[in-house]
Design a protein around this motif. Structure first.
Motif, PDB file in Angstrom:
ATOM      1  N   LEU A   1      44.302  41.131  43.601  1.00 12.94           N
ATOM      2  CA  LEU A   1      44.606  42.499  43.139  1.00 12.94           C
ATOM      3  C   LEU A   1      43.583  42.974  42.112  1.00 12.94           C
ATOM      4  CD1 LEU A   1      48.494  42.522  42.615  1.00 12.94           C
ATOM      5  CD2 LEU A   1      47.205  43.560  44.479  1.00 12.94           C
ATOM      6  N   TYR A   2      43.089  42.054  41.275  1.00 13.14           N
ATOM      7  CA  TYR A   2      42.249  42.458  40.151  1.00 13.14           C
ATOM      8  C   TYR A   2      40.903  43.051  40.549  1.00 13.14           C
ATOM      9  CZ  TYR A   2      45.649  40.219  37.077  1.00 13.14           C
ATOM     10  OH  TYR A   2      46.795  39.874  36.411  1.00 13.14           O
ATOM     11  N   SER A   3      40.437  42.794  41.750  1.00 10.59           N
ATOM     12  CA  SER A   3      39.154  43.349  42.170  1.00 10.59           C
ATOM     13  C   SER A   3      39.294  44.663  42.943  1.00 10.59           C
ATOM     14  CB  SER A   3      38.396  42.328  43.022  1.00 10.59           C
ATOM     15  OG  SER A   3      39.118  42.060  44.212  1.00 10.59           O
ATOM     16  N   ILE A   4      40.516  45.129  43.122  1.00  9.47           N
ATOM     17  CA  ILE A   4      40.744  46.355  43.899  1.00  9.47           C
ATOM     18  C   ILE A   4      40.362  47.574  43.061  1.00  9.47           C
ATOM     19  CG2 ILE A   4      42.503  47.794  44.996  1.00  9.47           C
ATOM     20  CD1 ILE A   4      43.907  45.149  45.798  1.00  9.47           C
ATOM     21  N   PRO A   5      39.470  48.422  43.595  1.00 10.03           N
ATOM     22  CA  PRO A   5      39.045  49.605  42.848  1.00 10.03           C
ATOM     23  C   PRO A   5      40.150  50.657  42.773  1.00 10.03           C
ATOM     24  CG  PRO A   5      38.025  49.585  45.025  1.00 10.03           C
ATOM     25  CD  PRO A   5      38.798  48.309  44.893  1.00 10.03           C
ATOM     26  N   LEU A   6      40.164  51.365  41.664  1.00 10.96           N
ATOM     27  CA  LEU A   6      41.111  52.465  41.445  1.00 10.96           C
ATOM     28  C   LEU A   6      40.350  53.688  40.954  1.00 10.96           C
ATOM     29  CD1 LEU A   6      43.907  50.596  39.431  1.00 10.96           C
ATOM     30  CD2 LEU A   6      43.987  51.224  41.851  1.00 10.96           C
TER      31      LEU A   6
END
Length: 165
Positions: free
Chosen positions: A4-9
């Motif tokens: 989850l931590y590498s997912i761009p927002l």
């Protein structure tokens, strides 16, 4: 490290980052809409945010127009609506798809099943995902679960045990 931590927002104000900004925090991710029967839950979400933020809770509102066309405003209009009507101070993403071919990677990962079977699709606005401080989806709550419900508060408090500030 959690995938989850590498997912761009992309946030409502146009700034960009990734879900990793929440590492070490418990996060309640909620797909939101301004013209839904559950829209009043914004007030309860803000109450949760104010009560538990200093203990390590983040709330991430994800505006979505895929359920009954109930979020038609621009990002700026959504932010203004949330602030004016509910005093929302937790972060919001830009308007995002939580279903279908254009599904945001965050929702693709959160709805993924361990056994590789079909993802458990989001059913309606204000569905809630509770993510641990280690980036694991701990629980999922349907739209009808109110922010002040014992079930949700208990899960949040358990997730916050030992969470860093």
């Amino acid at each position: 490290m959690s995938p989850l931590y590498s997912i761009p927002l992309t946030f409502n104000d146009g700034s960009e980052g990734d879900f990793g900004r929440f590492e070490g925090k418990a996060v309640l991710v909620v797909n939101v809409a301004s013209a839904c029967g559950y829209t009043r839950q914004y007030a309860g979400l803000e109450d949760l945010y104010r009560k538990y933020h200093d203990q390590g809770l983040e709330i991430l509102g994800v505006p979505c127009n895929q359920f009954g066309g109930q979020e038609q405003g621009s990002d700026a209009e959504i932010a203004e609506f949330c602030q004016r009507n509910f005093g929302v101070s937790f972060p919001l993403t830009s308007k995002t798809n939580v279903l279908g071919k254009e599904q945001h990677p965050l929702y693709a990962e959160m709805t993924r099943t361990e056994d590789g079977s079909a993802p458990q699709r989001v059913k309606w606005n204000f569905e809630k995902f509770l993510v641990s401080r280690e980036g694991e989806v701990l629980a999922r709550f349907p739209s009808a679960v109110e922010p002040d419900s014992e079930e949700l508060i208990g899960a949040i408090e358990t997730a916050l045990e030992g969470a860093s500030n």
